[in-house]
Design an enzyme around this catalytic site. Structure first.
Site, PDB file in Angstrom:
ATOM      1  N   MET A 110       0.841  -1.205   0.000  1.00  0.00           N
ATOM      2  CA  MET A 110       0.000   0.000   0.000  1.00  0.00           C
ATOM      3  C   MET A 110       0.872   1.249   0.000  1.00  0.00           C
ATOM      4  SD  MET A 110      -3.445  -0.890   2.028  1.00  0.00           S
ATOM      5  CE  MET A 110      -2.830  -0.614   3.672  1.00  0.00           C
ATOM      6  N   LEU A 146       6.711   3.292   1.362  1.00  0.00           N
ATOM      7  CA  LEU A 146       7.623   2.156   1.497  1.00  0.00           C
ATOM      8  C   LEU A 146       8.724   2.394   2.530  1.00  0.00           C
ATOM      9  CD1 LEU A 146       7.973   1.306  -2.309  1.00  0.00           C
ATOM     10  CD2 LEU A 146       6.334   0.392  -0.653  1.00  0.00           C
ATOM     11  N   GLU A 206      11.847  -0.064   5.102  1.00  0.00           N
ATOM     12  CA  GLU A 206      12.789  -1.192   5.013  1.00  0.00           C
ATOM     13  C   GLU A 206      12.082  -2.552   4.932  1.00  0.00           C
ATOM     14  OE1 GLU A 206      16.065  -1.026   4.621  1.00  0.00           O
ATOM     15  OE2 GLU A 206      15.803   1.147   4.535  1.00  0.00           O
ATOM     16  N   HIS A 249       9.214  -3.265   3.350  1.00  0.00           N
ATOM     17  CA  HIS A 249       8.862  -3.473   1.940  1.00  0.00           C
ATOM     18  C   HIS A 249      10.121  -3.748   1.114  1.00  0.00           C
ATOM     19  CE1 HIS A 249       5.624  -0.575   3.367  1.00  0.00           C
ATOM     20  NE2 HIS A 249       4.895  -1.563   2.904  1.00  0.00           N
ATOM     21  N   GLY A 306       5.046 -10.112   4.098  1.00  0.00           N
ATOM     22  CA  GLY A 306       5.754  -9.974   5.363  1.00  0.00           C
ATOM     23  C   GLY A 306       5.041 -10.721   6.483  1.00  0.00           C
ATOM     24  N   SER A 363       6.663   0.031  10.159  1.00  0.00           N
ATOM     25  CA  SER A 363       5.297   0.126   9.648  1.00  0.00           C
ATOM     26  C   SER A 363       5.071   1.522   9.087  1.00  0.00           C
ATOM     27  CB  SER A 363       4.303  -0.123  10.788  1.00  0.00           C
ATOM     28  OG  SER A 363       3.010   0.305  10.403  1.00  0.00           O
TER      29      SER A 363
HETATM   30  P1  AMP Z   1       1.481  -2.831   3.422  1.00  0.00           P
HETATM   31  O1  AMP Z   1       2.038  -1.786   2.522  1.00  0.00           O
HETATM   32  O2  AMP Z   1       1.406  -2.437   4.865  1.00  0.00           O
HETATM   33  O3  AMP Z   1       0.206  -3.439   2.902  1.00  0.00           O
HETATM   34  O4  AMP Z   1       2.538  -4.016   3.395  1.00  0.00           O
HETATM   35  C1  AMP Z   1       2.921  -4.617   2.172  1.00  0.00           C
HETATM   36  C2  AMP Z   1       3.708  -5.850   2.476  1.00  0.00           C
HETATM   37  O5  AMP Z   1       4.877  -5.484   3.229  1.00  0.00           O
HETATM   38  C3  AMP Z   1       2.944  -6.867   3.331  1.00  0.00           C
HETATM   39  O6  AMP Z   1       3.241  -8.168   2.869  1.00  0.00           O
HETATM   40  C4  AMP Z   1       3.495  -6.626   4.695  1.00  0.00           C
HETATM   41  O7  AMP Z   1       3.423  -7.760   5.531  1.00  0.00           O
HETATM   42  C5  AMP Z   1       4.941  -6.286   4.384  1.00  0.00           C
HETATM   43  N1  AMP Z   1       5.538  -5.572   5.502  1.00  0.00           N
HETATM   44  C6  AMP Z   1       5.076  -4.458   6.123  1.00  0.00           C
HETATM   45  N2  AMP Z   1       5.870  -4.132   7.158  1.00  0.00           N
HETATM   46  C7  AMP Z   1       6.852  -5.060   7.201  1.00  0.00           C
HETATM   47  C8  AMP Z   1       7.982  -5.272   8.050  1.00  0.00           C
HETATM   48  N3  AMP Z   1       8.258  -4.460   9.074  1.00  0.00           N
HETATM   49  N4  AMP Z   1       8.779  -6.339   7.786  1.00  0.00           N
HETATM   50  C9  AMP Z   1       8.507  -7.172   6.746  1.00  0.00           C
HETATM   51  N5  AMP Z   1       7.473  -7.013   5.905  1.00  0.00           N
HETATM   52  C10 AMP Z   1       6.643  -5.983   6.141  1.00  0.00           C
END
Ligand code: AMP
Length: 282
Positions: free
Chosen positions: A30, A33, A35, A37, A147, A185
């Site tokens: 989403m 971005l 570390e 991502h 993740g 996050s």
């Molecule tokens: P999001 O943009 O929050 O939807 O996350 C996109 C992808 O990045 C998802 O698969 C998340 O699980 C992964 N992700 C987000 N934060 C982390 C993190 N701290 N470590 C590893 N992967 C992450």
């Protein structure tokens, strides 16, 4: 790196790559971005000929009182991060492109959603499963990177891929953390300085729980009570849930054994943060 905004162009690009027999790795995000991502993108870069990432804040997975409008966005920064991480194609469609009308079909997730975020965010995983179904059909990936920070999402997507026979492999990637342990996050920017100082207590409470289990504690309630005490002692944030289940089935355990997840969600003033650890008791 090429930015693609239409489904049609994304599909014709993938078709060309498939004709060249290239393997496709895909990282759905989403945006905003960080570390975490980047770790997914780096892993995809290592394991595939072509890397596609998407940046799309999916309205369908936000509840009516959730942070859809305030969800952080910075596409110029995302472009740079994706390019630096070796992404070949960055798919960045508009909401109108992905949902030109009210969806006529949505995916309803029936298992693994009655607990954790599924319980406190009704409809969230239906939205996730629906957008991923669309993205998988558009990108036709061989491998998709998720993740473990969102471990319930990994469990739900595992069910989606199996039940709908998507010919792809899910690759789970460990949570990337700040040096003080806070899980990276996009929502961390909403923590005020005091909250930011206190936030590492979430991961510390998870580690304490693991220590208790390693020392022989097997009663989930006793561990959850300890974690609650640790978190409430350090912050005023409201605990949304602290739960322990088998993983990836997400079933309740009277006594802790096998592969488990300890997961929590905590509401700070402007950010709801989640974290978890998954491990096997030997
Ligand atoms: P999001 O943009 O929050 O939807 O996350 C996109 C992808 O990045 C998802 O698969 C998340 O699980 C992964 N992700 C987000 N934060 C982390 C993190 N701290 N470590 C590893 N992967 C992450």
């Amino acid at each position: 790196m090429k930015v693609i905004t239409t489904i049609k162009e994304m599909q014709s690009t993938i078709k060309l790559e498939k004709q060249k027999l290239k393997s496709i790795g895909f990282v759905p995000t989403m945006g905003y971005l960080h570390e975490g991502h980047r770790a997914l993108m780096a892993r995809a870069r290592k394991e595939n000929d072509v890397v596609v990432a998407s940046v799309f804040v999916n309205p369908l997975q936000f509840g009516p009182t959730e942070d859809l409008n305030s969800y952080p966005r910075d596409f110029e920064r995302d472009k740079k991060a994706a390019e630096e991480s070796g992404v070949d194609f960055l798919f960045h469609p508009s909401v109108e492109e992905m949902y030109p009308h009210e969806p006529s079909v949505v995916v309803k997730v029936k298992d693994r959603t009655d607990v954790l975020c599924g319980k406190s965010r009704p409809g969230h995983f239906d939205g996730v499963a629906t957008i991923l179904t669309k993205l998988f059909h558009i990108v036709l990936p061989d491998k998709v990177y998720f993740g473990l920070k969102d471990a319930q999402q990994v469990a739900v997507v595992d069910g989606l891929v199996n039940d709908f026979h998507f010919p792809l492999e899910i690759v789970p990637v460990n949570t990337v953390r700040e040096t003080d342990g806070l899980a990276k996050s996009s929502r961390n920017i909403f923590l005020d300085p005091t909250e930011r100082l206190a936030a590492p207590i979430l991961y510390q409470s998870l580690q304490e729980a693991k220590k208790l289990i390693e020392a022989g504690e097997r009663n989930p309630e006793a561990i959850i009570a300890q974690m609650k005490e640790i978190i409430e002692g350090k912050t005023n944030a409201a605990i949304d849930y602290i739960e322990i289940y088998s993983y990836p089935e997400l079933k309740s355990l009277r006594e802790i054994s096998g592969k488990i997840i300890i997961a929590l969600a905590v509401r700070f003033k402007k950010a709801r943060l989640i974290d978890n650890i998954v491990f096997t008791i030997s």
